[in-house]
Enzyme design. Sequence first.
Site, PDB file in Angstrom:
ATOM      1  N   ARG A 193      42.782  46.237 -11.133  1.00 12.23           N
ATOM      2  CA  ARG A 193      44.172  46.197 -10.679  1.00 12.23           C
ATOM      3  C   ARG A 193      44.347  45.003  -9.749  1.00 12.23           C
ATOM      4  NH1 ARG A 193      47.753  50.971  -7.775  1.00 12.23           N
ATOM      5  NH2 ARG A 193      46.123  50.910  -6.193  1.00 12.23           N
ATOM      6  N   ASP A 240      45.733  55.467   1.078  1.00 14.69           N
ATOM      7  CA  ASP A 240      45.800  54.036   0.826  1.00 14.69           C
ATOM      8  C   ASP A 240      47.170  53.566   1.278  1.00 14.69           C
ATOM      9  OD1 ASP A 240      47.612  54.688  -1.165  1.00 14.69           O
ATOM     10  OD2 ASP A 240      46.356  54.000  -2.821  1.00 14.69           O
TER      11      ASP A 240
END
Length: 545
Positions: free
Chosen positions: A166, A448
């Site tokens: 990613r 996160d």
Amino acid sequence: MSQSPEPMRGLTIAQSQVDGADSIFNQGALNLLEDLCQLFAAEVPELLQARKEYQQKVDDGWLPEFNPETKAIRDGDWQVGAIPADLQDRRVEITGPVERKMIINALNADVKVFMADFEDSLAPSWDKVVQGQINLRDANRRQIDFTADNGKEYKLKDDPAVLIARVRGIHLPEAHVLYEGKPIPGCLLDFALYFHHNYLALIERGSGPYFYIPKLEHHQEAAWWAKVFAYTEQKYCLQPGTIKCTCLIETLPAVFEMDEILHALRSNIVALNCGRWDYIFSYIKTLRNHRERVLPDRSQVTMDKPFLNAYSRLLIKTCHKRGALAMGGMAALIPSKDPEQNKKVLEKVDQDKRLEARNGHDGTWIAHPGLADTAMGVFNQYIGEGESNQLHITRDVDAPISAHELLEPCPGERTEAGMRLNIRVALQYLEAWIQGNGCVPIYGLMEDAATAEISRASIWQWIRHQQSLDSGELVTAALFEQMLHEELNVVRNQVGDERYQQGRFEEAAALLREITTAPTLCDFLTLPGYALLTTGSQSNTTPSA
């Protein structure tokens, strides 16, 4: 690192003491990076400006809707390209940053895919960005190992999970690489380096260069990525569609353009993903001026709520109509060492994954290997033996999902405990992020950037619209600052004086105060956070020639 082998037109690379950096910034990688910057970097500010113009319309009272100008695409009869064999079964994916030990553990986990993350779970300090590329190159060559300080050795098993990288979103710059004197989009660096160093080994193994694309808001951004992919395939003499991507639908604008995003990337795309935590943050951010759509405590905004369940079902219906997989969202819970508490954790994960599988998702995300068996058990039950996915679930019998359903307000309470928890989570996450750690276990959840975004944006929204807590107390900037001071002391007691003094909690508190009480909601906390992360490093650059 040393100067590049020959002059690069306008490309400037930071000096770095990262071991192995010279091999990552070799001539081939620099050539690709320079070409991509020259051809495509200038479009990124235009795409970001289009986001601002869209947001201004919503701020002025307009509500998002399906675009009448692209109705022909939504009504058209078309399919995305073929899904490679090793991406057809993605029933459980694990995610994590590109740190060496974590990569080995994730690839060895009982999952189908590991999403190696340069984005929300990585604080992109220069050494971590460069070392991450080294780690992934070694993993794809099956040459990765790690020895911990205690002597424990980590090695890759013979049949590891499929690896997908990613990259960063288009909004995040890379301060250590300049093109014509300006920081380049971080996503171009991530993409160019990963592709160049891994495509050949992956193709020879029967796999390919696979990417997750985050934070898309409009199909024009998907079209930009399609051009990046097409150019790269042509430059390396690869068949069109060799590069495969999965796009996260994690912004409110993008949920209204899923057909258009799939269509723009139809040669390369294989799936869409419900990035639920960022999506909740985007719901707050996009509808920030709409008082009737203020969200309650984060813990109450669950996937069974009508606006989130509609989002999940529409993604499945759209993907399966076009021959693409529909990935579910993240289980942010992490296992507990206490057996009774761990039982509750696994029950919550099981319930969450059953909702996704029952809706028709083809797979799901977890943040910890300890959840793999639970998630796998659920999806094995729904997908069944001999099958790879749930593409056969078309949801054609569903009534059309309207903009009204996707925007439906979410009822619930705003509590003092919830507000204080938001402050502690955002504070501890920000402190970790500016220290270089983007993936942090806090109070039983793997936090996160997305979950921290919800925490701080919720409080901004409550202040902005003069919401009251369940106690009747009005949420104001003064109340937030009082709680911030109090919760900073709570965190200090929790982590201990030594950790507190060695950390950057005061800086994190100052940043949290700034972005939470600002008159306009900051787009991403990682943007001002990046300035703190890279303090003092911007001047340490030299031309590559």
